[in-house]
Design a protein around this motif. Structure first.
Motif, PDB file in Angstrom:
ATOM      1  N   LEU A  94       0.801  -1.167   0.348  1.00 28.58           N
ATOM      2  CA  LEU A  94       0.063   0.079  -0.120  1.00 28.58           C
ATOM      3  C   LEU A  94       0.866   1.216  -0.016  1.00 28.58           C
ATOM      4  O   LEU A  94       0.520   2.308  -0.654  1.00 28.58           O
ATOM      5  CB  LEU A  94      -0.916  -0.107   1.260  1.00 28.58           C
ATOM      6  CG  LEU A  94      -2.060   0.909   1.467  1.00 28.58           C
ATOM      7  CD1 LEU A  94      -2.981   0.982   0.044  1.00 28.58           C
ATOM      8  CD2 LEU A  94      -2.619   0.960   2.727  1.00 28.58           C
ATOM      9  N   SER A  95       2.190   1.221   0.806  1.00 33.29           N
ATOM     10  CA  SER A  95       2.913   2.305   0.776  1.00 33.29           C
ATOM     11  C   SER A  95       3.552   2.667  -0.433  1.00 33.29           C
ATOM     12  O   SER A  95       3.907   3.867  -0.863  1.00 33.29           O
ATOM     13  CB  SER A  95       4.009   1.983   1.657  1.00 33.29           C
ATOM     14  OG  SER A  95       3.519   1.903   3.205  1.00 33.29           O
ATOM     15  N   GLY A  96       3.608   1.804  -1.615  1.00 28.81           N
ATOM     16  CA  GLY A  96       4.121   2.133  -2.835  1.00 28.81           C
ATOM     17  C   GLY A  96       3.069   2.865  -3.470  1.00 28.81           C
ATOM     18  O   GLY A  96       3.375   3.496  -4.578  1.00 28.81           O
ATOM     19  N   PHE A  97       1.648   2.905  -3.226  1.00 28.17           N
ATOM     20  CA  PHE A  97       0.701   3.783  -3.999  1.00 28.17           C
ATOM     21  C   PHE A  97       0.528   4.989  -3.177  1.00 28.17           C
ATOM     22  O   PHE A  97       0.184   6.194  -3.851  1.00 28.17           O
ATOM     23  CB  PHE A  97      -0.494   2.977  -4.117  1.00 28.17           C
ATOM     24  CG  PHE A  97      -0.480   1.793  -4.924  1.00 28.17           C
ATOM     25  CD1 PHE A  97      -0.521   2.163  -6.405  1.00 28.17           C
ATOM     26  CD2 PHE A  97      -0.278   0.609  -4.287  1.00 28.17           C
ATOM     27  CE1 PHE A  97      -0.321   0.879  -7.326  1.00 28.17           C
ATOM     28  CE2 PHE A  97      -0.197  -0.491  -5.148  1.00 28.17           C
ATOM     29  CZ  PHE A  97      -0.079  -0.277  -6.473  1.00 28.17           C
ATOM     30  N   VAL A  98       0.558   5.126  -1.929  1.00 31.57           N
ATOM     31  CA  VAL A  98       0.489   6.591  -1.203  1.00 31.57           C
ATOM     32  C   VAL A  98       1.079   6.108   0.305  1.00 31.57           C
ATOM     33  O   VAL A  98       1.077   5.208   0.758  1.00 31.57           O
ATOM     34  CB  VAL A  98      -1.409   6.389  -1.004  1.00 31.57           C
ATOM     35  CG1 VAL A  98      -1.916   5.461  -0.036  1.00 31.57           C
ATOM     36  CG2 VAL A  98      -1.672   7.777  -0.306  1.00 31.57           C
ATOM     37  N   ALA A  99       1.316   7.319   0.753  1.00 27.64           N
ATOM     38  CA  ALA A  99       1.825   7.369   2.052  1.00 27.64           C
ATOM     39  C   ALA A  99       0.894   7.009   3.097  1.00 27.64           C
ATOM     40  O   ALA A  99       0.005   7.561   3.056  1.00 27.64           O
ATOM     41  CB  ALA A  99       2.622   8.818   2.438  1.00 27.64           C
ATOM     42  N   VAL A 100       1.491   6.261   4.024  1.00 28.92           N
ATOM     43  CA  VAL A 100       0.460   5.526   5.098  1.00 28.92           C
ATOM     44  C   VAL A 100       0.941   5.759   6.385  1.00 28.92           C
ATOM     45  O   VAL A 100       2.127   5.732   6.578  1.00 28.92           O
ATOM     46  CB  VAL A 100       0.086   4.254   4.686  1.00 28.92           C
ATOM     47  CG1 VAL A 100      -0.504   3.814   3.565  1.00 28.92           C
ATOM     48  CG2 VAL A 100       1.364   3.175   5.017  1.00 28.92           C
ATOM     49  N   THR A 101       0.031   6.046   7.482  1.00 27.90           N
ATOM     50  CA  THR A 101       0.306   5.850   8.795  1.00 27.90           C
ATOM     51  C   THR A 101      -0.269   4.926   9.654  1.00 27.90           C
ATOM     52  O   THR A 101      -1.707   4.685   9.315  1.00 27.90           O
ATOM     53  CB  THR A 101       0.062   7.367   9.623  1.00 27.90           C
ATOM     54  OG1 THR A 101       0.859   8.360   8.702  1.00 27.90           O
ATOM     55  CG2 THR A 101       0.362   7.340  11.277  1.00 27.90           C
ATOM     56  N   THR A 102       0.191   3.859  10.447  1.00 24.52           N
ATOM     57  CA  THR A 102      -0.326   2.862  10.939  1.00 24.52           C
ATOM     58  C   THR A 102      -0.520   3.003  12.565  1.00 24.52           C
ATOM     59  O   THR A 102       0.482   3.668  13.115  1.00 24.52           O
ATOM     60  CB  THR A 102       0.160   1.575  10.671  1.00 24.52           C
ATOM     61  OG1 THR A 102       1.409   1.590  10.980  1.00 24.52           O
ATOM     62  CG2 THR A 102       0.113   1.399   9.329  1.00 24.52           C
ATOM     63  N   ILE A 103      -1.690   2.860  13.067  1.00 24.26           N
ATOM     64  CA  ILE A 103      -1.660   2.611  14.720  1.00 24.26           C
ATOM     65  C   ILE A 103      -2.383   1.358  15.040  1.00 24.26           C
ATOM     66  O   ILE A 103      -3.347   1.000  14.421  1.00 24.26           O
ATOM     67  CB  ILE A 103      -2.646   3.869  15.104  1.00 24.26           C
ATOM     68  CG1 ILE A 103      -2.042   5.192  14.651  1.00 24.26           C
ATOM     69  CG2 ILE A 103      -3.153   3.878  16.569  1.00 24.26           C
ATOM     70  CD1 ILE A 103      -3.139   6.419  14.968  1.00 24.26           C
ATOM     71  N   ALA A 104      -1.500   0.771  16.070  1.00 24.48           N
ATOM     72  CA  ALA A 104      -2.270  -0.714  16.480  1.00 24.48           C
ATOM     73  C   ALA A 104      -3.048  -0.393  17.303  1.00 24.48           C
ATOM     74  O   ALA A 104      -3.380   0.492  18.184  1.00 24.48           O
ATOM     75  CB  ALA A 104      -0.947  -1.293  17.030  1.00 24.48           C
ATOM     76  N   ALA A 105      -4.430  -1.182  17.537  1.00 28.38           N
ATOM     77  CA  ALA A 105      -5.388  -1.419  18.278  1.00 28.38           C
ATOM     78  C   ALA A 105      -5.341  -2.258  19.346  1.00 28.38           C
ATOM     79  O   ALA A 105      -4.251  -3.172  19.258  1.00 28.38           O
ATOM     80  CB  ALA A 105      -6.638  -1.111  17.799  1.00 28.38           C
ATOM     81  N   ASP A 106      -5.956  -2.387  20.396  1.00 30.01           N
ATOM     82  CA  ASP A 106      -5.893  -3.436  21.421  1.00 30.01           C
ATOM     83  C   ASP A 106      -6.223  -4.656  21.208  1.00 30.01           C
ATOM     84  O   ASP A 106      -5.882  -5.792  21.798  1.00 30.01           O
ATOM     85  CB  ASP A 106      -6.622  -2.680  23.022  1.00 30.01           C
ATOM     86  CG  ASP A 106      -5.883  -1.637  23.352  1.00 30.01           C
ATOM     87  OD1 ASP A 106      -4.934  -1.291  23.138  1.00 30.01           O
ATOM     88  OD2 ASP A 106      -6.867  -0.937  24.288  1.00 30.01           O
ATOM     89  N   ASP A 107      -7.163  -4.512  20.146  1.00 35.59           N
ATOM     90  CA  ASP A 107      -7.766  -6.064  19.698  1.00 35.59           C
ATOM     91  C   ASP A 107      -6.846  -6.650  18.728  1.00 35.59           C
ATOM     92  O   ASP A 107      -7.170  -7.632  17.986  1.00 35.59           O
ATOM     93  CB  ASP A 107      -9.252  -5.791  19.283  1.00 35.59           C
ATOM     94  CG  ASP A 107      -9.314  -5.005  18.041  1.00 35.59           C
ATOM     95  OD1 ASP A 107      -8.100  -4.310  17.647  1.00 35.59           O
ATOM     96  OD2 ASP A 107     -10.268  -4.857  17.324  1.00 35.59           O
ATOM     97  N   GLY A 108      -5.737  -6.280  18.394  1.00 33.74           N
ATOM     98  CA  GLY A 108      -4.595  -6.574  17.592  1.00 33.74           C
ATOM     99  C   GLY A 108      -4.800  -6.071  16.008  1.00 33.74           C
ATOM    100  O   GLY A 108      -4.183  -6.565  15.250  1.00 33.74           O
ATOM    101  N   THR A 109      -5.992  -5.428  15.713  1.00 36.89           N
ATOM    102  CA  THR A 109      -6.010  -4.968  14.573  1.00 36.89           C
ATOM    103  C   THR A 109      -4.873  -3.589  14.173  1.00 36.89           C
ATOM    104  O   THR A 109      -4.509  -3.189  15.200  1.00 36.89           O
ATOM    105  CB  THR A 109      -7.460  -4.555  14.268  1.00 36.89           C
ATOM    106  OG1 THR A 109      -7.829  -3.457  15.274  1.00 36.89           O
ATOM    107  CG2 THR A 109      -8.622  -5.585  14.276  1.00 36.89           C
ATOM    108  N   LEU A 110      -4.967  -3.294  12.893  1.00 36.35           N
ATOM    109  CA  LEU A 110      -4.021  -2.180  12.669  1.00 36.35           C
ATOM    110  C   LEU A 110      -4.832  -1.085  11.938  1.00 36.35           C
ATOM    111  O   LEU A 110      -5.351  -1.481  10.821  1.00 36.35           O
ATOM    112  CB  LEU A 110      -2.931  -2.764  11.686  1.00 36.35           C
ATOM    113  CG  LEU A 110      -1.754  -1.700  11.629  1.00 36.35           C
ATOM    114  CD1 LEU A 110      -0.822  -1.677  12.973  1.00 36.35           C
ATOM    115  CD2 LEU A 110      -1.081  -2.199  10.616  1.00 36.35           C
TER     116      LEU A 110
END
Length: 652
Positions: A208-224
């Motif tokens: 996905l970063s190859g198409f658009v700059a991304v920022t990620t934040i991890a959640a308590d349930d393991g999702t991103l």
């Protein structure tokens, strides 16, 4: 005793088997992109207390953990995003360079050939074949400009299609990340990390970063959570938003990126989509392509208008005023933003075509007044500009442009207009004169020296600077020498009469005599009493005055010339500057792409050094764990022998 040994051996064999299985998994996935090396974490089982002390109960398999560094993974994604953006922009700039060919294929060469044909026309103004050559050269110039305009339009269409393809890929990847998020969340209750799913998600984020700059934040349930464009949610939990390609709010021919929401599509700022292939394509479209389109349009407008202007000052073979050689390109575009709430419209006209800069403008209404700025954020020459409704309705002049607010509609606060004086000009350029006899090679005025003159003065060239205002002849009479202040040369006083009108001045060698709608260049030096008569041309068939003025355009710096006469370039120099500008952009983009690609390689290597699989190390571990398994099996064998001995002893 034997049962304790059997328990110890069983635990040891299970631990060795887990290590063998994990090592084999690493070896099998050594060449899989994004795979992180996994390791078995062992923990010593709690000892059993006896009167003689604590006796160990062996080993437990705590978990299987992947070798992962969140910082290095994030840095690799950022580097991939920058590299993809620089690469996409560079590839498009290389294509744009083809719209500005060098040598005989270029616009500058064709324009120079047309003006060179004017030299031949000045030598043979009555020759029809020479006039046919002029028309052919004019057709070639128009075709070259139109081709350049079409090539730029084709590049724009290509950018739009590339953006659509990129957006389709982003939407697919985002949905897959959401699906993996759901799978990871469903396994949270097991107490162990699903390593392969985590690797899959990291790999998708990297793509996905190859198409658009991304920022990620991890959640308590393991999702991103995945965010783009300065915090816009793309993936949250198991829900993914969709991007769409929409027409730009200000210019529908350009593409913009929006995101689907429950109440419709919300546009995303191109400035916030600064990296990835989407960011690179948007930057090329909104900066490089705009500049190239404006540059070739400025040349087309200046050249066509200047040639037409000069032709209008001459006479054709039939003695009629000169007709235009090229289509009139002075009417320019004023595009209303799609978000405008009002019904106002704006007319834009290039009243000094050769001086129109290669720029685009934004006209904004705040509810009380209008503000004009350039789209690059700079202030127009002489600005900043603010107008009232009444002033704009009456018409204003800015940067060689005339702006008029139509009275048929009313503007609302926040309304905007994109003014494109030259952006759409090149594609509309065409030759409109078909009759070779209609080429105005003759001057409407002819200058002759009096046969009785005693001096050496002769007529060099008579050039019309405005349409003929009167058919009344002009007589110029020279008088006494006027001493010049050194190092200035001496001059000669002169007077002129034209019916009831008259004037006087001092002529110095090399100076043009400017009288009314013409200028006159002299050769030699007049003496007192010498006269020059300027009268309407009687025989246009043999006159070449206007053809000579047209040929002189080769050296005239009319492209981009300012109102005070400063600056400007010849048509060939302007084209060379445009090519150089594109070349500089290509070179800088190539350098940026090379640097960012190197940074990406370095970031990937750092990440691989932490999480990658080294087959030599895994092979060594495989032997180590094999020996551990064999040793644990030996413990079981000993326990079995002891157990059998105990049974045989009890039987006796």
């Amino acid at each position: 005793m034997a049962s304790a040994l059997m328990s110890l051996g069983t635990r040891a064999m299970a631990a060795a088997m887990a290590q063998l299985q994990t090592t084999s998994h690493n070896i099998a996935n050594a060449s899989v992109a994004g795979y992180s090396r996994q390791e078995v974490e062992l923990a010593t089982s709690k000892g059993q207390f006896t009167g003689a002390g604590f006796f160990g109960k062996g080993v437990d398999v705590a978990t299987v953990q992947r070798a992962h560094d969140e910082f290095l993974t994030r840095e690799a994604a950022v580097a991939a995003s920058l590299a993809a953006g620089d690469k996409a922009r560079h590839e498009q700039l290389v294509r744009l360079e083809n719209a500005f060919p060098t040598g005989e294929q270029g616009v500058g060469y064709a324009a120079g050939q047309l003006l060179n044909a004017m030299v031949d026309l000045a030598s043979r103004p009555q020759d029809i074949s020479t006039r046919e050559v002029v028309l052919a050269r004019a057709q070639e110039v128009a075709a070259r400009f139109a081709t350049a305009g079409r090539q730029i339009d084709a590049l724009q269409a290509g950018v739009t299609q590339d953006l659509k393809n990129a957006v389709a890929s982003v939407n697919e990847i985002a949905q897959r990340i959401a699906d993996v998020n759901q799978q990871i969340a469903s396994m949270q209750g097991f107490g162990h990390a699903p390593n392969d799913l985590l690797d899959e998600r990291d790999r998708l984020v990297q793509q996905l970063s190859g198409f658009v700059a991304v920022t990620t934040i991890a959640a308590d349930d393991g999702t991103l959570g995945v965010f783009i464009a300065g915090g816009q949610r793309l993936v949250l939990g198991n829900q993914a938003q969709k991007l769409v390609v929409t027409p730009d709010v200000m210019d529908p021919s350009r593409a913009a990126i929006g995101i689907e929401e429950s109440n419709g599509v919300r546009p995303l700022s191109a400035a916030l989509l600064s990296a990835g292939s989407i960011g690179g394509l948007l930057r090329f479209q909104n900066e490089d392509l705009v500049a190239a389109r404006a540059s070739v349009g400025q040349m087309a407008l200046a050249f066509a208008s200047r040639v037409n202007e000069q032709l209008s000052l001459g006479l054709d073979l039939n003695g009629n005023a000169g007709a235009a050689l090229f289509a009139d390109l002075r009417a320019t575009a004023a595009l209303a933003a799609a978000t405008n709430a009002g019904s106002a419209a704006v007319d834009v006209f290039a009243h000094r075509p050769a001086q129109v800069p290669a720029e685009e403008y934004e006209l904004r209404y705040d509810g009380a007044s209008w503000q004009l700025t350039r789209t690059d954020g700079s202030t127009p020459a002489g600005g900043p500009y603010t107008f009232t409704d009444a002033a704009l309705a009456a018409g204003v002049a800015i940067d060689a442009l005339g702006l008029t607010l139509q009275r048929s509609g009313a503007a609302a606060a926040g309304d905007r207009f994109l003014l494109q004086p030259v952006s759409r000009v090149a594609g509309e350029m065409k030759r409109v004169l078909a009759d070779p006899r209609g080429i105005a090679a003759a001057s409407p005025l002819t200058a002759t020296v009096n046969p009785a003159n005693a001096g050496s003065a002769g007529v060099g060239a008579l050039t019309m600077t405005a349409p003929l205002a009167s058919s009344v002849p002009v007589q110029i009479t020279f008088g006494a020498v006027v001493p010049g202040t050194p190092p200035a040369p001496d001059g000669v006083a002169y007077t002129w009469t034209r019916g009831a009108a008259s004037g006087a001045g001092t002529w110095t060698p090399g100076q043009l005599l400017a009288i009314g709608e013409f200028t006159l260049a002299l050769t030699g030096v007049p003496v007192a009493g010498d006269m020059v008569d300027v009268a309407p041309t009687e025989f246009p068939l043999s006159s070449n005055g206007n053809a000579m003025a047209l040929a002189a355009l080769r050296d005239e710096t009319f492209v981009g010339r300012r109102a005070d006469g400063s600056g400007g370039e010849t048509i060939t120099d302007a084209y060379a500057s445009a090519m150089a500008g594109i070349g500089v952009r290509v070179q800088s983009a190539a350098t940026a792409a090379e640097i960012s690609a190197s940074v990406q390689v370095a970031a990937d290597r750092l990440r691989e050094s932490k999480s990658g699989v080294n087959l030599d190390e895994e092979a060594a571990r495989l032997i180590q764990f094999q020996q551990s398994y064999q040793a644990a099996a030996k413990v079981l064998q000993v326990a079995q022998q002891i157990f059998e001995t105990l049974l045989s002893t009890a039987a006796r």
